[in-house]
Design a protein around this motif. Structure first.
Motif, short mmCIF file in Angstrom:
data_model
loop_
_atom_site.label_atom_id
_atom_site.label_comp_id
_atom_site.label_asym_id
_atom_site.label_seq_id
_atom_site.Cartn_x
_atom_site.Cartn_y
_atom_site.Cartn_z
N UNK A 1 0.82 -1.21 0.00
CA UNK A 1 0.00 0.00 0.00
C UNK A 1 0.85 1.27 0.00
N UNK A 2 2.07 1.16 0.50
CA UNK A 2 2.95 2.32 0.53
C UNK A 2 3.29 2.87 -0.84
N UNK A 3 3.12 2.06 -1.89
CA UNK A 3 3.41 2.53 -3.24
C UNK A 3 2.36 3.51 -3.76
N UNK A 4 1.22 3.59 -3.09
CA UNK A 4 0.20 4.54 -3.52
C UNK A 4 0.73 5.97 -3.46
N UNK A 5 1.55 6.26 -2.47
CA UNK A 5 2.13 7.61 -2.36
C UNK A 5 3.03 7.90 -3.55
N UNK A 6 3.79 6.90 -4.00
CA UNK A 6 4.66 7.07 -5.16
C UNK A 6 3.83 7.41 -6.39
N UNK A 7 2.71 6.72 -6.55
CA UNK A 7 1.84 6.96 -7.71
C UNK A 7 1.26 8.36 -7.64
N UNK A 8 0.74 8.73 -6.48
CA UNK A 8 0.10 10.05 -6.34
C UNK A 8 1.08 11.18 -6.58
N UNK A 9 2.25 11.11 -5.95
CA UNK A 9 3.23 12.18 -6.12
C UNK A 9 3.81 12.18 -7.53
N UNK A 10 3.98 10.98 -8.11
CA UNK A 10 4.51 10.91 -9.48
C UNK A 10 3.55 11.50 -10.48
N UNK A 11 2.26 11.25 -10.30
CA UNK A 11 1.26 11.82 -11.20
C UNK A 11 1.20 13.34 -11.06
N UNK A 12 1.25 13.82 -9.83
CA UNK A 12 1.20 15.27 -9.61
C UNK A 12 2.41 15.98 -10.21
N UNK B 1 13.54 -3.26 0.21
CA UNK B 1 14.27 -3.25 -1.06
C UNK B 1 13.35 -3.57 -2.22
N UNK B 2 12.47 -4.56 -2.02
CA UNK B 2 11.53 -4.94 -3.06
C UNK B 2 10.62 -3.78 -3.43
N UNK B 3 10.11 -3.09 -2.44
CA UNK B 3 9.23 -1.95 -2.69
C UNK B 3 9.96 -0.82 -3.41
N UNK B 4 11.23 -0.62 -3.07
CA UNK B 4 12.01 0.44 -3.73
C UNK B 4 12.20 0.14 -5.21
N UNK B 5 12.46 -1.14 -5.54
CA UNK B 5 12.64 -1.50 -6.95
C UNK B 5 11.31 -1.38 -7.70
N UNK B 6 10.22 -1.80 -7.06
CA UNK B 6 8.91 -1.63 -7.68
C UNK B 6 8.61 -0.15 -7.92
N UNK B 7 8.98 0.68 -6.96
CA UNK B 7 8.73 2.12 -7.09
C UNK B 7 9.45 2.69 -8.30
N UNK B 8 10.66 2.21 -8.57
CA UNK B 8 11.40 2.68 -9.75
C UNK B 8 10.67 2.30 -11.03
N UNK B 9 10.11 1.10 -11.06
CA UNK B 9 9.37 0.69 -12.26
C UNK B 9 8.07 1.49 -12.40
N UNK B 10 7.45 1.85 -11.29
CA UNK B 10 6.27 2.70 -11.35
C UNK B 10 6.63 4.07 -11.92
N UNK B 11 7.74 4.64 -11.45
CA UNK B 11 8.19 5.93 -11.97
C UNK B 11 8.48 5.83 -13.46
N UNK B 12 9.12 4.73 -13.87
CA UNK B 12 9.43 4.55 -15.29
C UNK B 12 8.15 4.43 -16.12
N UNK B 13 7.16 3.72 -15.58
CA UNK B 13 5.88 3.59 -16.29
C UNK B 13 5.19 4.94 -16.42
N UNK B 14 5.27 5.75 -15.38
CA UNK B 14 4.68 7.09 -15.44
C UNK B 14 5.42 7.97 -16.45
#
Length: 293
Positions: free
Chosen positions: A44-55, A130-143
């Motif tokens: 669920x912590x990745x939701x913040x990455x999505x929200x801030x990345x979109x903004x 570590x897993x969440x951090x790598x996923x976050x990078x892929x989310x940023x790349x997708x955005x």
């Protein structure tokens, strides 16, 4: 920076250790910016990455990010429910003692429902971080990929909208030419009408008086001037490099307002035809403007 659209799609895949995942980011039109995240439990912590990345990347549109993640089955922990085996054996013991049943084999016991329990082993908190951090990078790349897709759509929209504006400018010139011919048309129409009423040719002074009043009511120079000004404003918005969707939408409404007024004031078939053509082009313009960020 050119116009940006509001629709797009991007996908990224990644993995770490026994984990594999896919990130899909997509966006559609929206009056404001709205970001949503869907992911597996525990992330669920990745939701913040999505929200801030979109903004950070977008001004408008409905942005959705979907994370699908799974762990390799081979590494899932296997547990045997010994208590359940004991209960099965206790229930069978009278039948075995009476000769009505044979002693069950090990594979037979293991095949019974609930004896084997499987579940993913709990990860160390540091591993999960570590897993969440790598996923976050892929989310940023997708955005980032989604932003690139919206920019590509924006380049197409720029050319489409610029083309519609050019057509409107041409129609405004045609309307100006048709409007100039309205004076003689109005005069001749009143001359015929007065002659029908009077039974003889009307005095030129009377014809001129009546035609002058009608010509004032039918004057469309203000509408043509405003249409030309709106064209200039729209071209400036296309080239300013800033989000322009809302202002272009407002201008499209103003285009339609002036086209409606021009058509309503028309007293000649030629000007009416031009007004109807203007309305058709503006309607197509408004459809495309709805896609601009």
């Amino acid at each position: 920076m050119s116009l940006k659209g509001m629709t797009g799609f991007a996908r990224r895949e990644g993995g770490l250790g026994s984990w594999a995942w896919a990130v899909e980011a997509r966006s559609v039109n929206g009056r404001n910016l709205e970001a949503r995240f869907r992911g597996p439990p525990g992330f669920e912590g990745l939701e913040r990455i999505v929200r801030e990345g979109a903004q950070a990347r977008f001004q408008r549109g409905q942005v959705g990010v979907n994370l699908q993640a799974k762990r390799a089955e081979a590494l899932a922990s296997i547990k045997i429910n010994h208590d359940l085996i004991d209960r099965y054996l206790a229930a069978l013991q009278p039948h075995i003692a009476a000769g009505r049943a044979a002693v069950p084999s090990a594979d037979g016991l293991l095949a019974l429902r609930g004896v084997i329990e499987s579940g993913e082993a709990a990860d160390d908190p540091a591993v999960l971080e570590t897993l969440e951090a790598v996923m976050a990078r892929d989310i940023e790349a997708a955005l980032d990929d989604l932003a690139a897709a919206r920019e590509q759509e924006g380049r197409v929209l720029h050319d489409l909208i610029a083309g519609f504006i050019a057509v409107i400018e041409t129609r405004v010139e045609s309307a100006a030419t048709a409007a100039e011919a309205q004076g003689p048309h109005i005069r001749d129409r009143f001359a015929r009408r007065l002659e029908e009423l009077l039974g003889e040719a009307a005095p030129p002074e009377r014809i001129l008086q009546e035609a002058s009043v009608a010509a004032v009511r039918a004057d469309v120079r203000e509408e043509l001037d405003r249409l030309s000004a709106h064209c200039a404003s729209a071209r400036a918005l296309l080239d300013q490099g800033q989000p322009a969707g809302r202002r272009l939408d407002f201008l499209a409404q103003e285009f339609m307002r002036e086209a409606n007024t021009l058509t309503a004031k028309s007293t000649s078939p030629a000007l009416t035809d031009v007004g109807l053509e203007l309305k058709a082009v503006v309607d197509r313009l408004r459809e495309q403007v709805q896609n601009v960020e």
